[in-house]
Write a protein that holds these residues in place. Structure first.
Motif, short mmCIF file in Angstrom:
data_model
loop_
_atom_site.label_atom_id
_atom_site.label_comp_id
_atom_site.label_asym_id
_atom_site.label_seq_id
_atom_site.Cartn_x
_atom_site.Cartn_y
_atom_site.Cartn_z
N TYR A 137 12.25 56.59 27.92
CA TYR A 137 10.93 56.50 27.26
C TYR A 137 9.89 55.88 28.20
O TYR A 137 8.76 56.37 28.27
N ASP A 138 10.27 54.83 28.88
CA ASP A 138 9.31 54.16 29.77
C ASP A 138 8.81 55.12 30.85
O ASP A 138 7.62 55.16 31.15
N ASN A 163 20.56 52.44 23.33
CA ASN A 163 19.16 52.02 23.44
C ASN A 163 18.77 51.68 24.87
O ASN A 163 17.62 51.84 25.25
N HIS A 164 19.72 51.22 25.67
CA HIS A 164 19.44 50.88 27.07
C HIS A 164 18.92 52.10 27.83
O HIS A 164 17.86 52.06 28.46
N SER A 188 5.82 58.44 18.89
CA SER A 188 5.77 57.18 19.63
C SER A 188 4.73 57.22 20.75
O SER A 188 3.95 56.28 20.92
N GLU A 229 6.31 51.03 21.64
CA GLU A 229 7.03 50.49 22.80
C GLU A 229 8.38 51.16 23.04
O GLU A 229 9.00 50.96 24.08
N ASP A 230 8.86 51.90 22.07
CA ASP A 230 10.11 52.64 22.30
C ASP A 230 10.07 53.97 21.58
O ASP A 230 9.13 54.27 20.85
N CYS A 231 11.12 54.77 21.79
CA CYS A 231 11.10 56.17 21.34
C CYS A 231 11.41 56.34 19.86
O CYS A 231 11.26 57.43 19.34
N GLN A 246 15.57 53.57 26.53
CA GLN A 246 14.38 52.85 26.96
C GLN A 246 13.94 53.28 28.37
O GLN A 246 12.75 53.45 28.63
#
Lengths: 300, 271
Positions: free
Chosen positions: B102-103, B95-96, B77, B83-85, B99
């Motif tokens: 990842y960000d 997922n929250h 990624s 945009e995400d992992c 994210q």
């Protein structure tokens, strides 16, 4: 009430239906009690009920035969459903055999789970090196929301089943359909989890399922419209992989079906043995639209 | 690039590091341990970043110590600007937090290292003790597939080994170490993770050493790594990473990304 005027303006897709290859047979479903159920839920996509014998009970012998075939094919996981699987008197020995060769889940309404049953299920869990999951369906956190869909008095009986499992040291996954408005929002799902925590589940687990507009649900709200079709659609490799028909099959008393949804429609029939069913499937049924568009997966 | 068709290197003793998740302190301690154990090679199986602070520090350690590496979903990624992992979670709660993780990692990984990640292979083969090892991040067929002990049964493993023409699949991605091997030693070894403890209430993390037996075959040893977890927690706090992530480092209990756990692994944890 839903607005039907806007969708009715949608054009009906045309073209060939995309074909989904069976990439790997990872998940095997058993429709052990056919369409026979102790409840008559208003949104049931195969209209199960006490008097629906269109699909009958599977015998222990049938289940063992498919398990043997599944072992040779390297199946990863097993799911038992119905109807209500606990109406099949041979469910516990079926589960014991499945758990000897892989992780296993049972989808139930929980109503028939007595303390004695919960103890037996705990024994099954302790006796396997693989995960054992119970999945209980309900449609609200009180009788006022649940009972109109599942039947009078069912909320109390479902909660009793959940608590008996919790007391036996089992932590069921609670399944809710989008018939419950709260299931559609993050805040609503948070409220549901809090309700389960207060009810006594220390690690509440929740799965939300979209509705399938077929069977009893077609009468409760509406059936599929002509525009809800995958005709002419082109699927990417990732989209194919995400569809459960690329990695699962369902078996019932009458043979093999492509997936847990198309079990009561000739279009889903794939043959007698698992080895007959390892071929591609064309996404010609409107329910395929729900799987593709809503990302429905019946597995936990 | 490692070519899966080329003849694999034959080695006697190899250390395998699972998800590092930017835990550069644990990685440093693990490299030291592996060296004192006299390994011939060290391999990192992907997910160098995520969860922890200062992702570049882990990459620099890998380069400095000649650790060989394959991509995980994070490297895939980060190197492609996704945009995400692509961690493979299915629940919105998982997922929250994925994210957030990842960000932060995307923002703090230098462009040169992202490009380097893109040059890494997604798979590799080795030979140890006469056994053919197939290295991957999640599973041989999918970079983000979770192979947990309780949902990777023997018949499925046999199919995987046949499909891969291998004796041992060596993987990570789940964060919990385990192995399931038959009498001939064939099967799966999940090497666990250096990034966070395996949801068992202890603060140490794990890697694996695979060694050739004198008469043929492979011994698998899971090695605990004790490191300055308090210092890592302080660095995470300074970087503004979520308290939930810090709690896991301090207590050994997973607080996030729990919904993906199968029943048995979930029941073993606190949350």
């Amino acid at each position: 009430m839903e607005l039907v005027t806007l969708p009715s303006l949608m054009p009906t897709p045309t073209g060939a239906f995309p074909e989904v290859p069976l990439l790997a047979l990872d998940t095997l479903w058993f429709q052990v009690s056919g369409t026979i159920c102790n409840l008559r839920c208003q949104h049931c996509f195969i209209s199960c009920g006490p008097d629906n014998h269109r699909l009958g009970m599977m015998s222990l012998e049938q289940v063992l035969g498919y398990l043997e075939e599944a072992r040779d094919l390297g199946v990863r996981e097993y799911y038992f459903t119905g109807g209500e699987p606990f109406m099949n008197r041979e469910l516990v020995p079926m589960l014991a055999q499945a758990l000897a060769q892989g992780p296993t889940s049972v989808l139930t309404n929980g109503v028939l789970i007595k303390a004695e049953t919960a103890a037996k299920l705990r024994g099954l869990q302790d006796g396997s090196e693989y995960s054992f999951d119970l999945r209980i369906s309900m449609d609200g956190y009180d009788a006022a929301t649940n009972d109109p869909i599942r039947g009078a008095g069912t909320f109390e009986r479902i909660m009793q089943g959940i608590l008996r499992l919790a007391e036996a040291g089992l932590n069921p996954v609670i399944t809710v359909t989008e018939a419950l408005p709260d299931a559609q929002t993050r805040e609503g799902r948070g409220r549901f989890l809090e309700f389960l925590r207060r009810a006594g589940l220390t690690q509440p687990r929740l799965k939300i399922l979209p509705l399938l507009r077929m069977g009893a649900e077609a009468g409760r709200q509406r059936g599929y419209a002509p525009w809800e079709s995958l005709a002419g659609a082109h699927l990417t490799e990732d989209e194919l992989r995400a569809l459960q028909c690329s990695s699962c099959r369902m078996v019932s008393a009458v043979g093999v079906h492509v997936c847990p949804i198309l079990v009561d429609d000739p279009v889903g029939g794939m043959g007698r043995r698992l080895k007959d069913s390892l071929r591609p499937f064309a996404l010609a049924h409107p329910a395929c639209y729900t799987c593709k568009v809503d990302g429905l997966s019946c597995t936990t | 690039m490692h070519d899966l068709k080329a003849a694999p290197a034959t080695l006697g003793k190899v250390a395998f590091f699972g998800g590092i998740y930017s835990n550069h302190l644990a990685l440093e301690a693990a490299i030291r341990l592996a060296r004192t154990r006299g390994v011939d090679a060290m391999w990192a199986l992907g997910d160098f970043g995520a969860f922890g602070p200062h992702p570049d520090r882990s990459v620099e350690l890998l380069m400095e110590h000649g650790v060989q590496a394959i991509q995980g979903n994070y490297e895939e990624s980060l190197s492609t600007g996704a945009e995400d992992c692509h961690c493979g979670y299915t629940d919105p709660r998982d997922n929250h937090y994925a994210q957030i993780s990842y960000d932060y990692t995307f923002e703090h990984t230098s462009d040169a290292y992202k490009r380097w990640m893109g040059t890494l292979p997604k798979a590799a083969r080795l030979e140890v003790g006469g056994q053919r090892l197939r290295l991957c991040h999640g599973s041989p067929r999918q970079i983000n597939e979770f192979l947990w002990a309780s949902n990777t049964p023997t018949p499925f493993i046999e199919r995987m080994l046949k499909d891969e023409d291998a004796d041992l699949v060596v993987c990570t991605h789940t964060g919990i170490h385990w192995q399931r091997r038959d009498a001939d030693g064939r099967g799966v070894v999940n090497v666990g993770a250096l990034g966070r403890p395996p949801n068992d209430g202890t603060t140490n993390v794990w890697f694996a050493i695979l060694s050739a037996r004198p008469g043929g075959g492979v011994d698998v040893e899971f090695v605990p790594v004790h490191y300055e977890h308090g210092l890592l927690a302080r660095q995470m706090a300074q970087e503004g990473l979520p308290q939930e992530f810090i709690e896991t480092i301090e207590t050994g209990w997973w607080t996030t990304c729990l919904e993906i756990l199968p029943a048995r692994e979930r029941a073993a944890g606190r949350y």
